[in-house]
Design a protein around this motif. Structure first.
Motif, PDB file in Angstrom:
ATOM      1  N   GLU A  94       0.841  -1.188   0.000  1.00 58.46           N
ATOM      2  CA  GLU A  94       0.000   0.000   0.000  1.00 58.46           C
ATOM      3  C   GLU A  94       0.877   1.239   0.000  1.00 58.46           C
ATOM      4  OE1 GLU A  94      -3.357   2.186   2.789  1.00 58.46           O
ATOM      5  OE2 GLU A  94      -2.825   0.108   3.169  1.00 58.46           O
ATOM      6  N   ILE A  95       0.539   2.186  -0.896  1.00 61.80           N
ATOM      7  CA  ILE A  95       1.250   3.462  -0.976  1.00 61.80           C
ATOM      8  C   ILE A  95       0.204   4.562  -1.072  1.00 61.80           C
ATOM      9  CG2 ILE A  95       2.863   4.873  -2.305  1.00 61.80           C
ATOM     10  CD1 ILE A  95       4.062   2.209  -3.305  1.00 61.80           C
ATOM     11  N   SER A  96       0.242   5.498  -0.153  1.00 63.38           N
ATOM     12  CA  SER A  96      -0.674   6.643  -0.129  1.00 63.38           C
ATOM     13  C   SER A  96      -2.138   6.221  -0.173  1.00 63.38           C
ATOM     14  CB  SER A  96      -0.374   7.606  -1.280  1.00 63.38           C
ATOM     15  OG  SER A  96       0.933   8.078  -1.188  1.00 63.38           O
ATOM     16  N   GLY A  97      -2.478   5.181   0.525  1.00 66.28           N
ATOM     17  CA  GLY A  97      -3.858   4.721   0.591  1.00 66.28           C
ATOM     18  C   GLY A  97      -4.307   3.871  -0.579  1.00 66.28           C
ATOM     19  N   VAL A  98      -3.437   3.650  -1.549  1.00 63.73           N
ATOM     20  CA  VAL A  98      -3.775   2.818  -2.697  1.00 63.73           C
ATOM     21  C   VAL A  98      -3.123   1.456  -2.520  1.00 63.73           C
ATOM     22  CG1 VAL A  98      -3.641   2.581  -5.201  1.00 63.73           C
ATOM     23  CG2 VAL A  98      -3.900   4.847  -4.192  1.00 63.73           C
ATOM     24  N   VAL A  99      -3.906   0.399  -2.616  1.00 67.53           N
ATOM     25  CA  VAL A  99      -3.395  -0.962  -2.461  1.00 67.53           C
ATOM     26  C   VAL A  99      -3.043  -1.508  -3.843  1.00 67.53           C
ATOM     27  CG1 VAL A  99      -3.920  -3.293  -1.681  1.00 67.53           C
ATOM     28  CG2 VAL A  99      -4.761  -1.330  -0.393  1.00 67.53           C
ATOM     29  N   TYR A 100      -1.810  -1.954  -3.988  1.00 64.80           N
ATOM     30  CA  TYR A 100      -1.328  -2.528  -5.241  1.00 64.80           C
ATOM     31  C   TYR A 100      -1.143  -4.023  -5.037  1.00 64.80           C
ATOM     32  CZ  TYR A 100      -0.299   2.269  -6.577  1.00 64.80           C
ATOM     33  OH  TYR A 100      -0.401   3.598  -6.869  1.00 64.80           O
ATOM     34  N   GLU A 101      -1.570  -4.796  -6.011  1.00 66.39           N
ATOM     35  CA  GLU A 101      -1.380  -6.243  -5.992  1.00 66.39           C
ATOM     36  C   GLU A 101      -0.664  -6.609  -7.282  1.00 66.39           C
ATOM     37  OE1 GLU A 101      -4.460  -9.795  -6.044  1.00 66.39           O
ATOM     38  OE2 GLU A 101      -4.583  -8.628  -4.188  1.00 66.39           O
ATOM     39  N   CYS A 102       0.554  -7.106  -7.157  1.00 64.98           N
ATOM     40  CA  CYS A 102       1.392  -7.374  -8.331  1.00 64.98           C
ATOM     41  C   CYS A 102       1.935  -8.791  -8.263  1.00 64.98           C
ATOM     42  CB  CYS A 102       2.572  -6.400  -8.379  1.00 64.98           C
ATOM     43  SG  CYS A 102       2.072  -4.687  -8.459  1.00 64.98           S
ATOM     44  N   SER A 103       2.437  -9.248  -9.391  1.00 62.54           N
ATOM     45  CA  SER A 103       3.104 -10.542  -9.435  1.00 62.54           C
ATOM     46  C   SER A 103       4.450 -10.367 -10.109  1.00 62.54           C
ATOM     47  CB  SER A 103       2.263 -11.576 -10.179  1.00 62.54           C
ATOM     48  OG  SER A 103       2.096 -11.193 -11.520  1.00 62.54           O
ATOM     49  N   GLN A 104       5.373 -11.250  -9.768  1.00 61.81           N
ATOM     50  CA  GLN A 104       6.705 -11.218 -10.363  1.00 61.81           C
ATOM     51  C   GLN A 104       7.093 -12.614 -10.799  1.00 61.81           C
ATOM     52  OE1 GLN A 104       9.854  -9.611  -7.914  1.00 61.81           O
ATOM     53  NE2 GLN A 104      11.409 -10.122  -9.408  1.00 61.81           N
ATOM     54  N   ASP A 105       7.630 -12.705 -11.997  1.00 61.98           N
ATOM     55  CA  ASP A 105       8.140 -13.962 -12.523  1.00 61.98           C
ATOM     56  C   ASP A 105       9.526 -14.181 -11.929  1.00 61.98           C
ATOM     57  OD1 ASP A 105       8.904 -16.173 -13.952  1.00 61.98           O
ATOM     58  OD2 ASP A 105       8.907 -15.183 -15.904  1.00 61.98           O
ATOM     59  N   ILE A 106       9.690 -15.233 -11.144  1.00 61.62           N
ATOM     60  CA  ILE A 106      10.975 -15.502 -10.498  1.00 61.62           C
ATOM     61  C   ILE A 106      11.733 -16.641 -11.178  1.00 61.62           C
ATOM     62  CG2 ILE A 106      10.302 -14.566  -8.264  1.00 61.62           C
ATOM     63  CD1 ILE A 106       9.870 -17.499  -7.353  1.00 61.62           C
ATOM     64  N   THR A 107      11.249 -17.098 -12.324  1.00 52.28           N
ATOM     65  CA  THR A 107      11.922 -18.174 -13.048  1.00 52.28           C
ATOM     66  C   THR A 107      13.359 -17.820 -13.410  1.00 52.28           C
ATOM     67  OG1 THR A 107       9.781 -18.868 -13.900  1.00 52.28           O
ATOM     68  CG2 THR A 107      11.722 -19.772 -14.979  1.00 52.28           C
ATOM     69  N   PRO A 108      13.660 -16.591 -13.898  1.00 53.42           N
ATOM     70  CA  PRO A 108      15.053 -16.263 -14.215  1.00 53.42           C
ATOM     71  C   PRO A 108      15.960 -16.215 -12.989  1.00 53.42           C
ATOM     72  CG  PRO A 108      13.562 -14.638 -15.195  1.00 53.42           C
ATOM     73  CD  PRO A 108      12.755 -15.526 -14.324  1.00 53.42           C
ATOM     74  N   LEU A 109      15.382 -16.152 -11.804  1.00 57.63           N
ATOM     75  CA  LEU A 109      16.165 -16.073 -10.569  1.00 57.63           C
ATOM     76  C   LEU A 109      16.266 -17.432  -9.878  1.00 57.63           C
ATOM     77  CD1 LEU A 109      14.493 -12.819  -9.269  1.00 57.63           C
ATOM     78  CD2 LEU A 109      16.664 -13.012 -10.466  1.00 57.63           C
ATOM     79  N   ALA A 110      16.071 -18.515 -10.621  1.00 56.19           N
ATOM     80  CA  ALA A 110      16.063 -19.862 -10.036  1.00 56.19           C
ATOM     81  C   ALA A 110      17.385 -20.210  -9.364  1.00 56.19           C
ATOM     82  CB  ALA A 110      15.719 -20.899 -11.100  1.00 56.19           C
ATOM     83  N   GLY A 111      18.491 -19.678  -9.852  1.00 62.51           N
ATOM     84  CA  GLY A 111      19.784 -19.948  -9.231  1.00 62.51           C
ATOM     85  C   GLY A 111      19.960 -19.240  -7.896  1.00 62.51           C
TER      86      GLY A 111
END
Length: 171
Positions: free
Chosen positions: A80-97
């Motif tokens: 949450e930033i300034s009263g706005v709730v953000y819902e995001c996703s991140q692809d972590i496949t490239p960070l498998a190592g």
């Protein structure tokens, strides 16, 4: 001294501009274009270098199948930033190592890096930074609390004809 006319200057300028335009066009057409993975890596590096940090929570870890048939590991997080709730996703496949998706603790608090002018641009993990918390201090004790001496049945003496088991069942 050589005298150059205005018409000769115009022709030379037009030839020079044409050469510069042709060179720029050739460079644009033949240059190596960055791949989607390179662009994503640059975005993560920019956020690690210039992003602000806010507290969030890790909502879910899941896998999706991409259009090419490859399986991608994803993390879903919220902040949450300034009263706005953000819902995001991140692809972590490239960070498998760097990161094992099975070791990620879902439901735990985490830190999010976001771009100040564009708070929806955020990351949870990168090559040089991780918002996942390894050990979160336990603020509550889920185990049954130990009884103090007044509440402990052992300091009581059984009454005449009363057994220890009866005394324990009362308290």
């Amino acid at each position: 001294m050589v005298h150059i006319t205005l018409r000769e200057w115009q022709i030379a300028s037009l030839a020079g501009a044409t050469a510069v335009a042709a060179g720029a066009t050739l460079w644009l057409l033949t240059r190596k274009k960055p791949t989607a993975e390179e662009l994503e890596r640059e975005r993560r590096q920019m956020l690690v270098s210039f992003g602000r940090i806010v507290d969030g929570s890790l909502l879910d870890g899941f896998q999706i199948t991409a259009e090419d048939g490859a399986t991608r590991d994803m993390l879903l997080y919220q902040y949450e930033i300034s009263g706005v709730v953000y819902e995001c996703s991140q692809d972590i496949t490239p960070l498998a190592g760097i990161l094992d998706p099975a070791a990620v603790k879902i439901g735990m608090p985490c830190s999010i890096r976001y771009q100040p002018g564009s708070p929806e641009n955020s990351i949870l993990v990168s090559e040089r930074w991780s918002g996942l918390r390894e050990g979160v201090p336990i603020l509550w004790n889920q185990a049954k609390p130990k009884r103090d001496p007044e509440g402990d049945w052992r300091h009581l003496r059984p009454a005449a004809g009363q057994s220890d088991a009866e005394l324990r069942s009362i308290h």
